[in-house]
Design a protein around this motif. Structure first.
Motif, short mmCIF file in Angstrom:
data_model
loop_
_atom_site.label_atom_id
_atom_site.label_comp_id
_atom_site.label_asym_id
_atom_site.label_seq_id
_atom_site.Cartn_x
_atom_site.Cartn_y
_atom_site.Cartn_z
N PHE B 125 0.82 -1.22 0.00
CA PHE B 125 0.00 0.00 0.00
C PHE B 125 0.86 1.27 0.00
N ILE B 126 1.76 1.36 0.97
CA ILE B 126 2.55 2.60 1.10
C ILE B 126 3.51 2.79 -0.08
N PRO B 127 4.33 1.77 -0.43
CA PRO B 127 5.23 2.00 -1.58
C PRO B 127 4.48 2.25 -2.89
N HIS B 128 3.36 1.55 -3.10
CA HIS B 128 2.61 1.72 -4.35
C HIS B 128 2.13 3.17 -4.49
N VAL B 129 1.49 3.70 -3.45
CA VAL B 129 0.93 5.05 -3.54
C VAL B 129 2.04 6.10 -3.58
N SER B 130 3.06 5.95 -2.71
CA SER B 130 4.09 7.00 -2.66
C SER B 130 4.92 7.03 -3.95
N VAL B 131 5.20 5.85 -4.53
CA VAL B 131 5.95 5.81 -5.79
C VAL B 131 5.13 6.46 -6.91
N TYR B 132 3.82 6.19 -6.92
CA TYR B 132 2.96 6.81 -7.93
C TYR B 132 2.92 8.33 -7.76
N MET B 133 2.83 8.78 -6.50
CA MET B 133 2.75 10.23 -6.27
C MET B 133 4.06 10.91 -6.69
N MET B 134 5.17 10.21 -6.46
CA MET B 134 6.47 10.75 -6.89
C MET B 134 6.50 10.85 -8.42
N ALA B 135 5.98 9.80 -9.08
CA ALA B 135 5.94 9.83 -10.54
C ALA B 135 5.06 10.98 -11.03
N TYR B 136 3.89 11.13 -10.41
CA TYR B 136 2.98 12.21 -10.81
C TYR B 136 3.66 13.57 -10.64
N ALA B 137 4.39 13.71 -9.52
CA ALA B 137 5.05 14.99 -9.24
C ALA B 137 6.11 15.28 -10.30
N LEU B 138 6.93 14.29 -10.61
CA LEU B 138 7.99 14.49 -11.61
C LEU B 138 7.40 14.79 -12.99
N LEU B 139 6.36 14.04 -13.33
CA LEU B 139 5.76 14.23 -14.66
C LEU B 139 4.97 15.54 -14.72
N GLY B 140 4.44 15.96 -13.57
CA GLY B 140 3.79 17.28 -13.51
C GLY B 140 4.83 18.37 -13.71
#
Lengths: 403, 261
Positions: B125-140
């Protein structure tokens, strides 16, 4: 031909394995012959790669926009887009991408020696970049091959286990009976629930308040929808006898959580007090009326976790006992048994557990490919996203790709 | 620590982020601006940690909670890009983006309760969501950069260095996106026996992943035509937003996704 769906279980063992092995052999053969027959390069050159990627992207966007209900109405239904994962068009495009990617992967693997050279000469960033790219190609290729060729081999079926009764049959998604190579007996079923919550229900709006009071212990208080709620007494297992208005502690099947709550209106000071409970099959629910169509209510507490202790016996009489929880399936040979549900109307007193049995012969291959992809992501991150010096030529496979 | 404290932590973090962005323009070195911005991110992280402790579960369940992580990771991505490539404006952009998401959470607070359904109680749960949020932030961040390069008033052609920065950010963002997808697949197999089910969220995640992958494959052939590359980045970010929260409003996904929350 292009419309309609691919029949379920298009390929089954041993033909799935035979087809996959021959397909991989053909990929290697195409790569090896690409120098002699230049037209073979059109299967995996830059244009092919871009075209297949863009085609699959467009199809997946359509996939996301069209409701997947299997309807045959309208253009989307006729073309099979309402059941996209079975549609010929989508699968042909995936196959084209898999082929282009597969041959490219063979080419990448053929350059392992060059990568070893980068490592020997200390070009670490170049090595990391190339290794990441090769691993991504390998892992996505394996995922696509096993996803397409292995889809027919997977068995997924559901059974309902009742306390103490052996079950050896299950039903698949279409309701067809599946004979299991073992029998399952539910030995014990337990539900660990969250504390009950008290909401203010507005019957005019037919809605629960957004705020609530979580009753973790006696004495907790909170402002909820203009009312100050105080949980004066809390009984985790209680019952209310017919004709009685008071809940008493009760350790019995069907016992319910009950809270004696005082509600004070924050603007008028009006006070109400009484027992509130979610009820069960044995005891009816209770709410506290606040006037003007409002009432304090308690929905059934949410499950934190539920556990089935099962014994699994195979045809030779070998017996195993396992605890199954959500996210913690039991493994029995090639099968995995998952916790799927229980009788929510009985809540913690449920004597029934819904279990899902899954046989997936391609499990370890997919699992390995996914871990490989994680490693490639880590390598890509470590190389700092910097493109390797050799990448400029390697991104154009139609120009001197082969070593 | 609860949601009522958010406005104070959010305001303090926003002040530090803006101060960092101003320092990036005013001072010659990287350190003052990076330190101020990091200070803002640290304050924000203190709130997230406090909320985590008080909720007794990771604050990653609701869209509002994921916005917290997005604000945090966008600020971190901005600082990392500033430290690596010394673009002064990136801190201003990342600060504004983070603050916008802080404001959304202040104006649209959500009830955060302690319950976490059994399927979410997983090591993934934690790695899945935090890794996705990091990806979203970088791609944003790379989308903002691409829009800036594409539409800047000087109409100057992007330099090789600027395009390399775009490519690097997309590569790292895509690596995080891939890791998030893989973790989701491993989790899904543990939870309900399928790696991939073409749930609407998964479908749009695949579209987003392919969009950026297409960019990575197209870029070597688009060395002179940067407009198409920028357009693809903007389009891929639209796909990303559809995946993140757009499916909550998409008619075809209603009642069809276990990921709508």
């Amino acid at each position: 031909m292009a419309a309609g769906g691919i029949p379920a279980a298009f390929l089954r063992y041993p033909w799935s394995l035979v087809a996959a092995v021959n397909y991989l052999y053909l990929l290697v053969l195409v790569y090896a012959m690409s120098d002699r027959f230049r037209w073979l390069r059109t299967l995996w050159d830059g244009k092919s790669c871009i075209t297949s990627l863009a085609s699959v992207l467009v199809m997946i966007i359509v996939y996301g926009l069209v409701r997947q209900d299997g309807s045959k109405d309208g253009l989307a239904g006729v073309l099979g887009f309402t059941s996209m994962s079975d549609s010929w068009i989508f699968n042909l495009m995936l196959a084209a991408l898999m082929t282009s990617l597969g041959i490219r992967t063979v080419a990448e693997l053929g350059r392992a020696g060059q990568m070893a050279g980068m490592l020997r000469t200390g070009r670490i960033t170049d090595f990391l970049h190339n290794a990441a790219r090769t691993l991504v190609h390998v892992s996505v290729s394996v995922l696509l091959v096993s996803g397409i060729f292995g889809s027919g081999d997977k068995v997924k079926c559901r059974l309902t286990a009742r306390l103490g009764e052996p079950v050896g049959m299950a039903a698949d998604a279409e309701g067809k009976a599946v004979v299991l190579p073992f029998s399952v007996v539910l030995e014990k079923f337990t539900v660990d629930g969250y504390p009950p919550k008290l909401f203010v229900f507005d019957s005019e709006e037919d809605a629960l308040s957004e705020d609530f009071l979580s009753v973790e212990e006696e004495g907790v208080k909170a402002d909820v929808a203009g009312w100050f709620l105080s949980a004066d007494r809390y009984l985790d297992m209680a019952g209310c006898m017919p004709g009685d208005t008071v809940y008493r502690e009760l350790e019995h099947v069907g016992a319910v959580p009950a809270v004696y709550v005082t509600a004070e209106n924050l603007s008028t000071g009006e006070r109400h007090a009484g027992w509130v409970s979610c009820g069960s099959r044995i005891f009816s629910s209770s709410s506290l009326a606040l006037g003007s169509g409002a009432a304090v209510v308690m929905p059934p507490p949410e499950a934190r976790q539920f556990l089935s202790r099962v014994s699994v016996t195979d045809k030779d009489g070998n017996r195993d006992v396992a605890d199954i929880r959500v996210n913690h399936p039991a493994r029995y040979g090639a099968w995995r048994i998952y916790q799927a549900g229980y009788d929510v109307t009985q809540g913690r007193w449920s004597t029934v557990s819904m279990l899902e049995c899954v046989k997936d012969p391609w499990y370890f291959l997919v699992d390995a490919a996914l871990w490989l992809m994680l490693v490639s992501g880590a390598l890509m991150f470590l190389s700092g996203g910097v493109k390797g010096t050799r990448g400029k030529t390697e991104d154009r496979p139609d120009k001197n790709m082969k070593p | 620590m609860d949601w009522s404290h958010f406005i104070f932590y959010g305001a303090a973090a926003a002040i530090c982020w803006i101060a960092g962005a101003v320092a990036a323009y005013r001072s010659e070195g990287v350190r003052p601006a990076a330190a101020l911005s990091l200070c803002g991110s640290a304050i924000f992280l203190v709130f997230i940690t406090g909320l985590w402790i008080s909720l007794e579960r990771p604050p990653m369940r609701t869209v509002g909670e994921t916005r917290l992580w997005y604000s945090f990771f966008v600020s971190i991505a901005g600082i990392a890009v500033f430290a690596r490539w010394r673009y002064r404006w990136i801190l201003l952009f990342s600060s504004v983006m983070s603050i916008v998401f802080v404001c959304i959470n202040v104006l649209k607070p959500e009830i955060h309760d302690k319950t976490l359904m059994p399927a979410l109680q997983s090591v993934w749960f934690i790695p899945h969501v935090s890794v996705y949020m990091m990806a979203y932030a970088l791609l944003g961040a790379v989308t903002l950069f691409a829009v800036y390069l594409w539409l800047r008033p000087s109409h100057r052609m992007p330099s090789e260095r600027e395009m390399q920065m775009c490519d690097s950010l997309v590569r790292i963002g895509w690596a995080f996106l891939s890791a998030g997808m893989v973790m989701g697949a491993l989790w899904a197999k543990e939870a309900w026996g399928d790696w991939w089910t073409w749930d609407p969220k998964e479908t749009w995640a695949a579209a987003t992943w392919l969009g950026y992958l297409l960019y990575l494959h197209l870029r070597p052939g688009l060395r002179r035509d940067s407009s198409l590359a920028f357009a693809l980045l903007v389009f891929s970010f639209l796909l990303l937003q559809m995946c993140w929260y757009g499916i909550n409003y998409l008619p075809s996904a209603q009642g069809a996704s276990v990921h709508i929350y």
